[in-house]
Design a protein around this motif. Structure first.
Motif, short mmCIF file in Angstrom:
data_model
loop_
_atom_site.label_atom_id
_atom_site.label_comp_id
_atom_site.label_asym_id
_atom_site.label_seq_id
_atom_site.Cartn_x
_atom_site.Cartn_y
_atom_site.Cartn_z
N VAL A 346 -33.32 -25.32 -17.40
CA VAL A 346 -34.44 -26.08 -17.94
C VAL A 346 -34.60 -27.36 -17.14
O VAL A 346 -33.63 -28.08 -16.88
CB VAL A 346 -34.21 -26.42 -19.42
CG1 VAL A 346 -35.33 -27.33 -19.95
CG2 VAL A 346 -34.12 -25.16 -20.26
N MET A 347 -35.83 -27.65 -16.71
CA MET A 347 -36.14 -28.89 -16.03
C MET A 347 -37.47 -29.41 -16.56
O MET A 347 -38.48 -28.70 -16.54
CB MET A 347 -36.24 -28.68 -14.52
CG MET A 347 -34.93 -28.23 -13.86
SD MET A 347 -33.57 -29.43 -14.03
CE MET A 347 -34.21 -30.78 -13.05
N ASN A 348 -37.47 -30.64 -17.06
CA ASN A 348 -38.67 -31.29 -17.57
C ASN A 348 -39.38 -30.46 -18.64
O ASN A 348 -40.60 -30.31 -18.65
CB ASN A 348 -39.64 -31.59 -16.42
CG ASN A 348 -39.02 -32.49 -15.37
OD1 ASN A 348 -38.34 -33.46 -15.71
ND2 ASN A 348 -39.26 -32.18 -14.11
N GLY A 349 -38.59 -29.89 -19.54
CA GLY A 349 -39.16 -29.16 -20.67
C GLY A 349 -39.65 -27.76 -20.36
O GLY A 349 -40.33 -27.14 -21.17
N GLY A 350 -39.30 -27.24 -19.20
CA GLY A 350 -39.72 -25.89 -18.83
C GLY A 350 -38.66 -25.19 -18.00
O GLY A 350 -37.71 -25.82 -17.52
N VAL A 351 -38.81 -23.89 -17.87
CA VAL A 351 -37.88 -23.12 -17.04
C VAL A 351 -38.69 -22.18 -16.16
O VAL A 351 -39.67 -21.57 -16.61
CB VAL A 351 -36.87 -22.33 -17.91
CG1 VAL A 351 -37.56 -21.34 -18.81
CG2 VAL A 351 -35.83 -21.63 -17.04
N LEU A 352 -38.29 -22.09 -14.89
CA LEU A 352 -39.01 -21.29 -13.91
C LEU A 352 -38.12 -20.16 -13.41
O LEU A 352 -36.99 -20.39 -12.99
CB LEU A 352 -39.45 -22.16 -12.73
CG LEU A 352 -40.01 -21.45 -11.49
CD1 LEU A 352 -41.33 -20.76 -11.83
CD2 LEU A 352 -40.19 -22.42 -10.33
N PHE A 353 -38.64 -18.94 -13.44
CA PHE A 353 -37.97 -17.78 -12.84
C PHE A 353 -38.84 -17.34 -11.66
O PHE A 353 -39.98 -16.90 -11.85
CB PHE A 353 -37.82 -16.65 -13.85
CG PHE A 353 -36.91 -16.99 -15.00
CD1 PHE A 353 -35.54 -16.89 -14.86
CD2 PHE A 353 -37.44 -17.43 -16.21
CE1 PHE A 353 -34.70 -17.21 -15.92
CE2 PHE A 353 -36.61 -17.76 -17.26
CZ PHE A 353 -35.24 -17.65 -17.12
N GLU A 354 -38.30 -17.46 -10.46
CA GLU A 354 -39.07 -17.16 -9.27
C GLU A 354 -38.93 -15.70 -8.85
O GLU A 354 -37.89 -15.07 -9.10
CB GLU A 354 -38.63 -18.06 -8.11
CG GLU A 354 -38.87 -19.54 -8.37
CD GLU A 354 -38.45 -20.40 -7.20
OE1 GLU A 354 -39.29 -21.17 -6.69
OE2 GLU A 354 -37.27 -20.31 -6.80
N SER A 355 -39.96 -15.18 -8.20
CA SER A 355 -39.93 -13.86 -7.57
C SER A 355 -39.46 -12.77 -8.53
O SER A 355 -38.41 -12.15 -8.35
CB SER A 355 -39.04 -13.88 -6.32
OG SER A 355 -39.49 -14.84 -5.40
N VAL A 356 -40.24 -12.53 -9.55
CA VAL A 356 -39.95 -11.51 -10.56
C VAL A 356 -40.85 -10.30 -10.32
O VAL A 356 -42.06 -10.44 -10.09
CB VAL A 356 -40.18 -12.07 -11.97
CG1 VAL A 356 -39.93 -10.99 -13.02
CG2 VAL A 356 -39.28 -13.27 -12.22
N GLY A 357 -40.28 -9.10 -10.36
CA GLY A 357 -41.04 -7.88 -10.15
C GLY A 357 -42.05 -7.62 -11.25
O GLY A 357 -41.81 -7.95 -12.42
#
Length: 502
Positions: A346-357
């Motif tokens: 979690v960063m700045n109230g959000g979460v990022l998942f990169e390069s997802v099929g």
């Protein structure tokens, strides 16, 4: 292909130093009574800077590496492995596999008892020194060095193990068996195909009941294995003759249970080329993929999804109630439960998942679909604590559609009546196989919908080949379980009076 791994482990690497203490110092401390053996290696290579760096790389990343071994030499599984049947022509079918029935018989007489032997507490200095010297000799004397950097050498040739197999002199065994292939002018991929042919490793579903990892020598003797075994055998064989190689791994299919793995070799072009045990080295992929990882000695599962030419998207979730750096797991459904396929912070109230099929494969691979299957992949994010899901989902499930758009599956307060049938699925040659997955008279079923957890809509005994349920929340993700028989329990949505499988 069937299940490749026994489970999926996420590894979070710390920074190079922790409170001023290096990873090497931490490893030496963890070695305890075996510390002198590791220091022996460092002392041996102290005047050779490159080999000393290689020794440090192995030792500082050794914590967490281990062998899985039986408790004693009288272990029935091990003894059966020595006399395993070689004539087992129907190796994919549990009904006819001689190896399956052999191990199944043993399982009824003996519980699989095993020990976890940590490398750092038992490995000898002589074993590591021999491994390093042998690795450098084959790397420096061949043409591989021209396109394999020292860093790549450390990851894809130097490591003394690939999984949790027993420690052994596999380098010598592999070179004696396949070293002569280096006399021919063949590319790394061509060498891999020759090893597949000469090695004679074959898949057998019975080996899924073997509770340990085979050693390299055992695989040379049995010639049978799971796809994990087959990938490990090829990777070790290639490394034994100085070819940089590894295993790429799908932790969980996105539209069915189990997982998959295959080999990759570094070609003279500088790229990693995939190799499978299919015809002409094809890696056959027939199910949806959300993430692909590569096994590396210091990072057992390194995300390489973006190296494959398939449509990918980034997924973002809002998690304002969680502190920064809280770990969140991205999950897909495996017919039984939500399983993690990616991890982020979690960063700045959000979460990022990169390069997802998104559910589309690469090349000429074709997805083996179910009837009425949706075009995309369903994901759900959970808070993760100490590497495990804590049953606290972040919001609702979402569908990442093939075109990259995202649809949230939110259970509505509006209700509807629905008519359900279990689903047939496509087997080999696109034949429709039912396998107790149609609605069976007198079988007991239970329908669930997701609203921060699975909520039951009640159990029913089928009186015909359809099930009727009232008061089902519109827009919800659904799951129908057969408590009497049947295995495939896919999640689905309901639209236009039809089930759409995910």
């Amino acid at each position: 292909m069937r299940v490749c791994g026994v489970y999926f482990v996420f590894v979070i690497l710390l920074s190079a130093c922790t409170n001023g203490v290096s990873h090497l110092d931490i490893a030496l401390q963890q070695a305890k009574h075996n510390k002198a053996e590791l220091e022996k290696v460092l002392k041996h290579f102290k005047h050779d800077s490159l080999k000393y760096r290689a020794a440090c790389f192995l030792i500082e990343n050794m914590p967490g590496k281990y062998s899985i071994l039986p408790y004693d030499s009288l272990d029935r599984y091990k003894n059966f492995l020595k006399i395993i049947p070689q004539n087992d022509p129907i190796s994919w079918d549990v009904r006819y596999s001689k190896i399956w029935h052999g191990f199944d018989s043993i399982s009824k007489r003996q519980l699989a008892g095993f020990s976890k032997i940590e490398d750092i507490k038992v490995i000898t200095g002589d074993y590591l020194i021999k491994n390093i010297e042998y690795s450098f000799k084959i790397w420096e004397n061949g043409k591989i060095k021209d396109y394999c950097s020292f860093d790549e050498f450390c990851h894809y040739i130097l490591p003394y193990r690939i999984d949790h197999e027993p420690l052994s002199d596999w380098r010598e065994e592999g070179f004696q068996k396949f070293g002569h292939l280096l006399d021919s002018l063949m590319s790394p991929r061509e060498l891999a195909l020759r090893i597949i042919k000469l090695g004679g490793m074959r898949y057998n579903i019975g080996m899924t009941k073997y509770p340990y990892k085979q050693s390299y020598a055992e695989m040379l003797q049995t010639r049978w294995g799971t796809c994990d075994d087959m990938a490990a055998f090829l990777a070790l064989s290639l490394r034994a003759i100085g070819i940089p190689a590894s295993i790429d791994y799908v932790p969980a299919w996105a539209n069915r249970s189990s997982s998959h793995c295959w080999n990759v070799v570094k070609d003279a072009t500088g790229d990693f080329i995939e190799v499978g045990y299919g015809p002409e080295g094809k890696n056959e992929v027939v199910y949806k993929i959300s993430k692909i990882y590569r096994k590396k000695y210091d990072i057992p599962l390194c995300d390489v999804t973006s190296e494959y030419a398939m449509p990918l998207s980034d997924l973002t979730f809002r998690v304002p109630s969680q502190k920064d750096k809280q770990l969140i797991s991205l999950c897909t459904f495996n017919n039984y439960d939500w399983v993690p396929v990616a991890l982020s912070k979690v960063m700045n109230g959000g979460v990022l998942f990169e390069s997802v099929g998104r559910g589309i494969l690469w090349g000429d691979n074709q997805i083996r679909t179910y009837l009425n299957e949706g075009k995309g992949i369903v994901f759900l994010a959970f808070i993760s604590q100490k590497g495990r899901l804590n049953n606290k989902p972040i919001g609702f499930p979402v569908i990442l559609l093939e075109d990259g758009t995202i649809k949230e599956l939110c259970a509505s307060t509006e209700k509807e009546s629905i008519i359900l049938c279990k689903y047939p699925y496509y087997g080999s040659n696109n034949a429709i196989i039912y396998d107790s997955n149609e609605i069976c008279v007198d079988n007991e079923y239970e329908l669930f919908y997701w609203n921060m957890k699975w909520i039951s809509l009640g159990r029913k005994f089928a009186v015909d080949n359809k099930l009727h349920y009232d008061d089902v929340p519109k827009g919800a993700l659904l799951w129908l379980k057969n408590h009497t028989q049947g295995k495939e329990e896919r999640i689905f949505t309901y639209k236009d009076r039809k089930q759409v499988w995910w």
